[in-house]
Scaffold this motif. Sequence first.
Motif, PDB file in Angstrom:
ATOM      1  N   GLN A 260       0.792  -1.216   0.132  1.00  0.00           N
ATOM      2  CA  GLN A 260       0.123  -0.008  -0.105  1.00  0.00           C
ATOM      3  C   GLN A 260       0.854   1.178   0.109  1.00  0.00           C
ATOM      4  OE1 GLN A 260      -2.446  -1.040   3.381  1.00  0.00           O
ATOM      5  NE2 GLN A 260      -4.364  -0.557   1.910  1.00  0.00           N
TER       6      GLN A 260
ATOM      7  N   ARG B 274       0.731   4.105  -3.011  1.00  0.00           N
ATOM      8  CA  ARG B 274       0.220   5.339  -2.462  1.00  0.00           C
ATOM      9  C   ARG B 274       0.926   6.328  -3.028  1.00  0.00           C
ATOM     10  NH1 ARG B 274      -1.545   3.304   2.898  1.00  0.00           N
ATOM     11  NH2 ARG B 274      -3.797   3.095   3.023  1.00  0.00           N
TER      12      ARG B 274
ATOM     13  N   MET C 190       0.737   6.576  -6.744  1.00  0.00           N
ATOM     14  CA  MET C 190      -0.628   7.200  -7.067  1.00  0.00           C
ATOM     15  C   MET C 190      -0.466   9.064  -7.030  1.00  0.00           C
ATOM     16  SD  MET C 190      -4.469   6.764  -5.897  1.00  0.00           S
ATOM     17  CE  MET C 190      -4.433   4.933  -5.758  1.00  0.00           C
TER      18      MET C 190
ATOM     19  N   CYS D 222      -2.661   2.199 -10.504  1.00  0.00           N
ATOM     20  CA  CYS D 222      -2.573   2.407  -9.020  1.00  0.00           C
ATOM     21  C   CYS D 222      -3.983   1.997  -8.604  1.00  0.00           C
ATOM     22  CB  CYS D 222      -2.241   3.646  -8.807  1.00  0.00           C
ATOM     23  SG  CYS D 222      -0.504   4.440  -9.075  1.00  0.00           S
ATOM     24  N   ASN D 223      -4.726   2.574  -9.031  1.00  0.00           N
ATOM     25  CA  ASN D 223      -6.216   2.081  -8.357  1.00  0.00           C
ATOM     26  C   ASN D 223      -6.554   0.792  -8.548  1.00  0.00           C
ATOM     27  OD1 ASN D 223      -8.019   4.355  -7.649  1.00  0.00           O
ATOM     28  ND2 ASN D 223      -7.101   5.182  -9.284  1.00  0.00           N
TER      29      ASN D 223
ATOM     30  N   MET E 238      -4.394  -1.095  -5.851  1.00  0.00           N
ATOM     31  CA  MET E 238      -5.045  -0.817  -4.528  1.00  0.00           C
ATOM     32  C   MET E 238      -6.254  -1.687  -4.244  1.00  0.00           C
ATOM     33  SD  MET E 238      -4.186   0.701  -1.864  1.00  0.00           S
ATOM     34  CE  MET E 238      -3.356   2.542  -2.082  1.00  0.00           C
ATOM     35  N   GLY E 239      -6.973  -1.793  -5.474  1.00  0.00           N
ATOM     36  CA  GLY E 239      -8.375  -2.616  -5.305  1.00  0.00           C
ATOM     37  C   GLY E 239      -7.633  -4.258  -4.735  1.00  0.00           C
TER      38      GLY E 239
ATOM     39  N   TYR F 127     -11.965   1.375  -5.372  1.00  0.00           N
ATOM     40  CA  TYR F 127     -10.696   1.334  -6.255  1.00  0.00           C
ATOM     41  C   TYR F 127     -11.039   0.960  -7.380  1.00  0.00           C
ATOM     42  CZ  TYR F 127      -8.237   3.220  -2.160  1.00  0.00           C
ATOM     43  OH  TYR F 127      -7.781   4.196  -1.137  1.00  0.00           O
TER      44      TYR F 127
ATOM     45  N   ASN G 175     -12.877   2.958  -9.801  1.00  0.00           N
ATOM     46  CA  ASN G 175     -11.938   4.263 -10.235  1.00  0.00           C
ATOM     47  C   ASN G 175     -11.090   3.578 -11.323  1.00  0.00           C
ATOM     48  OD1 ASN G 175     -13.096   5.900  -8.762  1.00  0.00           O
ATOM     49  ND2 ASN G 175     -11.021   5.612  -7.167  1.00  0.00           N
TER      50      ASN G 175
END
Length: 201
Positions: free
Chosen positions: A73, A77, A80, A95-96, A99-100, A115, A118
């Motif tokens: 993460q 982050r 992102m 990135c989304n 993260m998902g 996420y 997105n």
Amino acid sequence: ADRLNSDWCKLRALELKYYVYVADPTKEKLFLETIDEYLKIAASSPEYQQELYDGTYAKVEYLIDMKRYISAQEIVRDLMKKAETSKYAEGLYLCNYLMGCIYQSRGDHSMAIPYLKNAEQYGINDSMHVSLVSRELSISYQAIKKYDEAIAFARRCWAFANNKVYKVFGEYTYLIALYESGNETEFMKAYEASAIHRGEI
């Protein structure tokens, strides 16, 4: 500049090395050292923006497999923020998506879904991106027992797949979503009509 001595050439060589190392669990230290060297070069010039995201994907995917979610993460982050600053759609998609996948792997599907949605928006012009994200969304909706959404995204995964392998993944995701929903009649009808049932895989 001499292409053979360029950073581009170094990146390609490091890419080959880290894929070799990641396939062997005993080479973890070498994998991390090699991919960090790759990422350092990739971050040194806007010319290698895509390599930076591709390398990060490989590292984060590895950390997810190792269940090192906090480290994964933190990396996503940081990247992102760069993607948001540069408004780089491919980077924002990745990135989304990552993260998902981190939240999904942790079993926190309600956090994964925003996420992934997105990611779908940022990747909307690439059919394979839409197919892959739709598959993950279907899986997360199945996990929280929202079967109508799970089936809809499974269909979307199937519809947007643009090669035979991902068509099979999409069809399999759709069948699983139908099965998990408890709709046995629709499941059997879809299964009997599927390429999986016909052995066309």
